[in-house]
Design a protein around this motif. Structure first.
Motif, PDB file in Angstrom:
ATOM      1  N   LEU A 281     -86.688  56.787 -56.577  1.00  0.00           N
ATOM      2  CA  LEU A 281     -85.485  56.273 -57.203  1.00  0.00           C
ATOM      3  C   LEU A 281     -85.844  55.293 -58.316  1.00  0.00           C
ATOM      4  CD1 LEU A 281     -83.230  55.574 -54.083  1.00  0.00           C
ATOM      5  CD2 LEU A 281     -82.897  57.353 -55.820  1.00  0.00           C
TER       6      LEU A 281
ATOM      7  N   GLY B  60     -80.722  64.530 -57.184  1.00  0.00           N
ATOM      8  CA  GLY B  60     -79.748  63.473 -56.933  1.00  0.00           C
ATOM      9  C   GLY B  60     -79.150  62.840 -58.161  1.00  0.00           C
ATOM     10  N   GLY B  61     -79.408  63.409 -59.351  1.00  0.00           N
ATOM     11  CA  GLY B  61     -78.884  62.853 -60.583  1.00  0.00           C
ATOM     12  C   GLY B  61     -77.575  63.476 -61.000  1.00  0.00           C
TER      13      GLY B  61
ATOM     14  N   THR C 148     -79.654  58.929 -61.250  1.00  0.00           N
ATOM     15  CA  THR C 148     -78.659  58.669 -60.214  1.00  0.00           C
ATOM     16  C   THR C 148     -77.305  58.494 -60.893  1.00  0.00           C
ATOM     17  OG1 THR C 148     -78.836  56.260 -60.263  1.00  0.00           O
ATOM     18  CG2 THR C 148     -80.361  57.454 -58.791  1.00  0.00           C
ATOM     19  N   GLU C 149     -76.233  58.645 -60.130  1.00  0.00           N
ATOM     20  CA  GLU C 149     -74.891  58.477 -60.702  1.00  0.00           C
ATOM     21  C   GLU C 149     -74.646  57.033 -61.137  1.00  0.00           C
ATOM     22  OE1 GLU C 149     -70.849  57.523 -61.244  1.00  0.00           O
ATOM     23  OE2 GLU C 149     -72.033  56.805 -59.540  1.00  0.00           O
TER      24      GLU C 149
END
Length: 277
Positions: A155, A227-228, A252-253
């Motif tokens: 992350l 996960g983006g 990531t959001e």
């Protein structure tokens, strides 16, 4: 009548590699002036773009006769094609030589990309980097592989000062670094290189102008699989086939949201998409 035989993920990758070896790579650093043209100011196209797209389109059309196929060069001749992807039951996008300017200038940062969309969602994606002999492949729900090995990335740091961002847009790169965002540097000028760098953790966000489907459909599935997300100027999520100006792709959001907020008006305005008739 015999039903068409669907192509496996590996088969489509092999087709991309074969077309690259037969049509694209022999022209790398060997183009003559009459094999290069401009579709618009600074928008180059070569014989390798046109011939490889024709071959890839023909192969996919035989295997999937009912699928909508949207290639970059076909769209140059018929600009009304991309909006049809919004309502298509099944479709493919083809970018025969992503990073054409790099290709023309003898730089290795170019790629061949295909994305498969079913009912508005990208389900499979391929990015082949011929000069690096590197293949990135994604299947929805199964993650992303690089030359067959599963990819995972850490992350991004919570501190914006540690984020690494890239863009081809001068107005974005001219923004001075501050507490909200670091300095944004020049991208590879090739989505087929930029997206893999984000997926593998070499960058944390990308900023683009118009999200043309052949440029973004393959890479965006890969980003989603790690996960983006991607946000357009108005904060809505990227959808294959949507058009407009200003898109932030983040690992990531929350990161994508922060970058979009910080850039504000520099992202430009997004026109309302027009559904194909």
């Amino acid at each position: 009548m015999v039903a068409p035989r669907e192509l496996s993920t590996d088969q489509i990758l092999e087709i991309i590699q074969q077309v690259a070896d037969e049509v694209i790579r022999p022209r790398f650093r060997s183009l003559t002036s009459d094999e290069i043209a401009e579709k618009g100011p600074g928008d180059l196209v070569t014989v390798a773009d046109r011939e490889s797209e024709l071959q890839l389109t023909a192969i996919l059309s035989r295997a999937y006769p009912d699928a909508l196929i949207i290639g970059e060069e076909a769209t140059a001749a018929n600009p009304g094609l991309p909006p049809h992807l919004l309502g298509a039951e099944h479709g493919f996008t083809i970018d025969p030589v992503d990073g054409t300017k790099n290709f023309v200038n003898g730089k290795e940062d170019y790629a061949v990309m295909i994305g498969e969309v079913r009912q508005g969602r990208t389900v499979r994606a391929w990015i082949w980097q011929p000069e690096y002999a590197t293949a990135y492949v994604a299947v929805r729900g199964e993650g992303v592989t690089r030359n067959g090995e599963q990819i995972s990335r850490a992350l991004p740091t919570a501190d914006p000062a540690g984020w690494r961002g890239h863009s081809a847009r001068v107005v974005i790169r001219d923004r001075a670094a501050d507490a909200a965002l670091p300095q944004i540097t020049t991208s590879a000028l090739c989505c087929g290189v930029d997206y893999p760098k984000l997926v593998t953790g070499q960058s944390d966000f990308l900023v683009y102008g118009r999200p043309r489907p052949w440029d973004h459909v393959p890479g965006m599935l890969m980003v989603e699989e790690i996960g983006g997300t991607a946000l357009l100027t108005d904060g809505s999520a990227y959808v294959p086939g949507v058009d407009g100006f200003g898109m932030v792709v983040g690992a990531t959001e929350p990161l994508a949201t922060s970058v979009r907020t910080a850039l504000g008006g520099r992202l430009g305005t997004r026109p309302t998409p027009v559904q194909a008739e």
